[in-house]
Design a protein around this motif. Structure first.
Motif, mmCIF file in Angstrom:
data_model
loop_
_atom_site.group_PDB
_atom_site.id
_atom_site.type_symbol
_atom_site.label_atom_id
_atom_site.label_comp_id
_atom_site.label_asym_id
_atom_site.label_seq_id
_atom_site.Cartn_x
_atom_site.Cartn_y
_atom_site.Cartn_z
ATOM 1 N N ALA A 250 10.777 -4.710 8.071
ATOM 2 C CA ALA A 250 12.094 -4.246 8.527
ATOM 3 C C ALA A 250 11.959 -3.251 9.668
ATOM 4 C CB ALA A 250 12.851 -3.619 7.361
ATOM 5 N N VAL A 251 11.029 -2.306 9.544
ATOM 6 C CA VAL A 251 10.827 -1.310 10.611
ATOM 7 C C VAL A 251 10.330 -1.992 11.885
ATOM 8 C CG1 VAL A 251 9.528 0.735 11.322
ATOM 9 C CG2 VAL A 251 10.411 0.562 8.980
ATOM 10 N N GLY B 152 0.825 -1.203 0.000
ATOM 11 C CA GLY B 152 0.000 0.000 0.000
ATOM 12 C C GLY B 152 0.852 1.243 0.000
ATOM 13 N N GLY B 153 0.216 2.375 -0.179
ATOM 14 C CA GLY B 153 0.954 3.632 -0.206
ATOM 15 C C GLY B 153 1.575 3.975 1.136
ATOM 16 N N VAL B 154 0.833 3.703 2.218
ATOM 17 C CA VAL B 154 1.290 4.033 3.569
ATOM 18 C C VAL B 154 1.044 2.853 4.493
ATOM 19 C CG1 VAL B 154 0.988 5.576 5.543
ATOM 20 C CG2 VAL B 154 0.788 6.494 3.231
ATOM 21 N N GLY B 155 2.003 2.591 5.364
ATOM 22 C CA GLY B 155 1.849 1.585 6.408
ATOM 23 C C GLY B 155 2.192 2.201 7.742
ATOM 24 N N ILE B 156 1.554 1.720 8.808
ATOM 25 C CA ILE B 156 1.766 2.300 10.137
ATOM 26 C C ILE B 156 2.235 1.229 11.112
ATOM 27 C CG2 ILE B 156 0.681 3.467 12.092
ATOM 28 C CD1 ILE B 156 -1.314 4.684 10.124
ATOM 29 N N ILE B 157 3.311 1.534 11.826
ATOM 30 C CA ILE B 157 3.784 0.710 12.945
ATOM 31 C C ILE B 157 3.355 1.413 14.217
ATOM 32 C CG2 ILE B 157 5.771 -0.323 14.102
ATOM 33 C CD1 ILE B 157 5.408 -1.379 11.296
ATOM 34 N N HIS C 221 6.346 3.872 4.089
ATOM 35 C CA HIS C 221 5.758 3.316 2.882
ATOM 36 C C HIS C 221 5.161 1.947 3.202
ATOM 37 C CE1 HIS C 221 8.480 6.367 1.076
ATOM 38 N NE2 HIS C 221 7.493 6.462 0.193
ATOM 39 N N GLY C 222 4.086 1.609 2.469
ATOM 40 C CA GLY C 222 3.318 0.419 2.835
ATOM 41 C C GLY C 222 3.773 -0.879 2.231
ATOM 42 N N GLY C 223 5.011 -0.971 1.771
ATOM 43 C CA GLY C 223 5.514 -2.231 1.235
ATOM 44 C C GLY C 223 5.753 -3.255 2.324
ATOM 45 N N GLU D 35 19.808 3.393 6.486
ATOM 46 C CA GLU D 35 18.447 3.895 6.397
ATOM 47 C C GLU D 35 17.507 2.841 5.796
ATOM 48 O OE1 GLU D 35 18.351 7.545 4.256
ATOM 49 O OE2 GLU D 35 19.533 8.657 5.744
ATOM 50 N N ILE D 36 16.359 2.682 6.458
ATOM 51 C CA ILE D 36 15.355 1.725 5.975
ATOM 52 C C ILE D 36 14.298 2.434 5.144
ATOM 53 C CG2 ILE D 36 13.543 0.106 6.687
ATOM 54 C CD1 ILE D 36 15.177 -0.482 9.184
ATOM 55 N N ASP D 37 13.816 3.599 5.647
ATOM 56 C CA ASP D 37 12.746 4.290 4.925
ATOM 57 C C ASP D 37 12.592 5.709 5.450
ATOM 58 O OD1 ASP D 37 10.665 4.593 3.105
ATOM 59 O OD2 ASP D 37 9.139 3.819 4.472
ATOM 60 N N ASP D 38 12.071 6.591 4.600
ATOM 61 C CA ASP D 38 11.653 7.913 5.039
ATOM 62 C C ASP D 38 10.306 7.764 5.738
ATOM 63 O OD1 ASP D 38 13.850 8.966 3.798
ATOM 64 O OD2 ASP D 38 12.784 9.556 1.985
ATOM 65 N N VAL D 39 10.138 8.441 6.870
ATOM 66 C CA VAL D 39 8.929 8.248 7.669
ATOM 67 C C VAL D 39 8.432 9.559 8.259
ATOM 68 C CG1 VAL D 39 9.604 5.895 8.315
ATOM 69 C CG2 VAL D 39 10.202 7.812 9.814
ATOM 70 N N LEU D 40 7.183 9.519 8.709
ATOM 71 C CA LEU D 40 6.600 10.548 9.561
ATOM 72 C C LEU D 40 6.284 9.870 10.884
ATOM 73 C CD1 LEU D 40 4.182 12.342 7.069
ATOM 74 C CD2 LEU D 40 6.237 13.327 8.113
ATOM 75 N N THR D 41 6.788 10.412 11.960
ATOM 76 C CA THR D 41 6.635 9.778 13.278
ATOM 77 C C THR D 41 5.953 10.737 14.233
ATOM 78 O OG1 THR D 41 8.618 8.466 12.914
ATOM 79 C CG2 THR D 41 7.849 8.654 15.183
ATOM 80 N N VAL D 42 5.007 10.225 15.006
ATOM 81 C CA VAL D 42 4.282 11.052 15.974
ATOM 82 C C VAL D 42 4.307 10.369 17.340
ATOM 83 C CG1 VAL D 42 2.061 10.000 15.357
ATOM 84 C CG2 VAL D 42 2.094 12.223 16.488
ATOM 85 N N PHE D 43 4.487 11.176 18.372
ATOM 86 C CA PHE D 43 4.500 10.691 19.758
ATOM 87 C C PHE D 43 3.267 11.219 20.476
ATOM 88 C CE2 PHE D 43 5.878 11.877 24.210
ATOM 89 C CZ PHE D 43 5.694 10.613 24.740
ATOM 90 N N MET D 44 2.526 10.301 21.138
ATOM 91 C CA MET D 44 1.327 10.672 21.899
ATOM 92 C C MET D 44 1.501 10.190 23.333
ATOM 93 S SD MET D 44 -1.294 9.504 18.879
ATOM 94 C CE MET D 44 -0.096 8.274 18.333
ATOM 95 N N PRO D 45 1.822 11.096 24.259
ATOM 96 C CA PRO D 45 2.069 10.673 25.644
ATOM 97 C C PRO D 45 0.795 10.227 26.351
ATOM 98 C CG PRO D 45 2.110 13.066 25.473
ATOM 99 C CD PRO D 45 1.989 12.545 24.079
ATOM 100 N N GLY D 46 0.945 9.238 27.240
ATOM 101 C CA GLY D 46 -0.180 8.836 28.070
ATOM 102 C C GLY D 46 -0.415 9.875 29.146
ATOM 103 N N PRO D 47 -1.597 9.978 29.703
ATOM 104 C CA PRO D 47 -2.739 9.088 29.439
ATOM 105 C C PRO D 47 -3.599 9.525 28.252
ATOM 106 C CG PRO D 47 -3.304 10.599 31.204
ATOM 107 C CD PRO D 47 -1.875 10.910 30.813
#
Length: 483
Positions: free
Chosen positions: A122-123, A41-46, A114-116, A88-100
């Motif tokens: 790998a990520v 897919g175009g985008v994948g999320i970890i 990327h969604g491959g 480098e594995i991939d270009d990414v956008l990363t977001v941090f959401m602190p608890g709670p």
């Protein structure tokens, strides 16, 4: 949560073993999983959740800007993910959401890459190598429930949103996801618990001059609860088709055109069509979207006397499916002589559940007309030509109409419990109706309290205040990994 899962492949590449193990309901540790569907897919999320989420992100994320000073909460940061050798594995956008204030109530990181399949694997592999473990099915939502971010009705609504077979079903799930159902159930239970408390006072201090709830007022309160539960349950059957989809079965004699009709409804050749009787020996199932309503359409083996064991098994299976169907399409060849006695005995008294589909209307019709015979016998009739595509749109509209049975579009604000919730509501409803009878008979307070306790327990199972381990297991193990 006990899970028995063999070797599985995340996105078909990264292997992991879940094996046979017992996961405590107090889920601990930092977990990670791919949160998007398997495939390219175009985008994948970890997704990562737990106390190590931020430190793992810091270890593997390299910012694109030199001015980067750390993860600003709820902000997308552009950079790259690198492996242990700084490759480098991939270009990414990363977001941090602190608890709670995150989905799980814990520190959470989401990496958008990327969604491959190879990239996602790998990520994820780097995240697991830094100390996270692979999440179990539904474990992110389980943590949200355990951390008080949602009640059990909301947790179930998450899965219902994901698996909704129609837009109407998604809307019904969305209402529950907002927490309205849980709040209403909790309000009912709270009032019944207050009644229990007043009964306990009367039982524990029978000789003291303490104010006790009069039986007439108690009966009124319980009656209101019964009415409330009935209102919540009223939409369960009416919206069933929207929530679960419908089942339409094609039935009829060999060479009547069942397989041709299936192909015409689908708009493509799915079933083999020949002039040889008995071509369809098993059943073929496909799904149609009829103006937002999902309908499973099943083409079954032609009905005839046969000594072929395989074909006979197919015929029996077709009859069984017809008995379960919301609608049976009786396919009749309009170009051949027909008598009511030609109908399979199974459908003799099922006119309300059947739609007579007179096929081959492009050919000269038999005399007397099968359409006239079926109408005079009380069946609704539609004439089509599956081969020429005539009448197919009208037939599709009738299928939708019959399966909905006048239910109409779902109310976007309606509260409709799922089957588990409805079962618990029905148990509470029965107890409260019995309680009203006991009150009228002036049964002792302690016995009235037993019924109230049982009703309260059933309501608590719905929202999760008191829910058996096996119930929680069955709910969360049916989630997808990553949610």
């Amino acid at each position: 949560m006990t899970l028995k899962t063999p070797w599985t492949y995340v996105c078909g590449v990264y292997p992991f073993f879940q094996g046979d193990f017992e996961m405590s309901i107090t889920s601990t540790g930092t977990i990670a999983a791919i949160a998007t569907p398997p495939g390219d897919g175009g985008v994948g999320i970890i997704r990562i959740s737990g106390e190590q989420a931020l430190s793992i992100a810091k270890d593997i994320f390299h910012p694109a800007k030199d001015s980067f000073s750390g993860f600003k909460p709820y902000t997308m940061h552009y950079g790259t993910i690198v492996d242990a050798d700084s490759v480098e594995i991939d270009d990414v956008l990363t977001v941090f959401m602190p608890g709670p204030n995150s989905y799980t109530g814990e520190d959470t990181v989401e990496i958008n890459c990327h969604g491959g399949r190879a990239i996602l694997s790998a990520v994820l592999g780097e995240v697991l190598a830094k100390g996270a473990r692979l999440a179990n099915a539904g474990e992110f939502t389980l943590r949200a429930f355990l951390n008080g971010r949602m009640d059990l009705t909301q947790a179930e609504a998450v899965a219902e949103m994901i698996h909704a077979p129609s837009r109407g079903a998604a809307q019904l799930a969305k209402v529950k996801l907002s927490g309205v159902l849980g709040e209403r159930i909790s309000g009912l239970r709270l009032r019944l618990e207050e009644l229990r408390a007043q009964l306990c006072v009367a039982v524990d201090f029978p000789e003291d001059e303490l104010e006790c709830l009069p039986l007439e007022q108690m009966q009124s309160e319980v009656g209101d609860a019964v009415k409330n539960i009935s209102e919540i349950l009223s939409g369960v059957e009416r919206t069933k088709a929207w929530r679960e989809g419908g089942l339409a079965v094609l039935s009829g004699k060999v060479n009547a055109g069942k397989s041709s009709l299936l192909n015409a409804l689908l708009g493509r050749n799915r079933a083999i069509v020949t002039d040889i009787p008995g071509t369809t020996r098993d059943f073929i199932e496909e799904t149609l979207n009829l103006d937002g309503l999902q309908v499973r359409v099943v083409d079954t083996a032609g009905l005839r006397e046969t000594s072929d064991a395989v074909e006979l098994a197919g015929v029996d299976m077709g009859r069984d499916l017809a008995s379960q169907a919301d609608l049976v399409l009786l396919i009749i060849d309009g170009s051949k002589p027909f008598a009511l006695a030609d109908l399979d005995p199974q459908f003799a008294d099922m006119a309300d559940k059947c739609l007579a589909v007179i096929n081959k209307s492009d050919l000269e019709q038999a005399d007397p007309s099968p359409a006239v015979i079926m109408r005079e016998s009380g069946y609704e009739v539609v004439e089509i030509s599956a081969k020429k595509g005539q009448g197919i749109e009208r037939l599709a509209a009738l299928i939708r109409e019959h399966i909905l049975q006048g239910a109409g579009e779902p109310d976007p604000d309606e509260l409709v419990p799922n089957s588990r919730q409805a079962a618990s509501l029905k148990k509470a409803h029965v107890e409260l109706e019995e309680l009203m009878g006991d009150i009228a008979m002036q049964v002792p307070y302690d016995l009235l309290g037993v019924r109230l306790e049982s009703a309260c327990s059933s309501l608590s199972e719905i929202t999760g205040e008191i829910t058996p381990q096996e119930v929680l297991n069955s709910i969360f193990e049916n989630f997808c990994v990553g949610k």
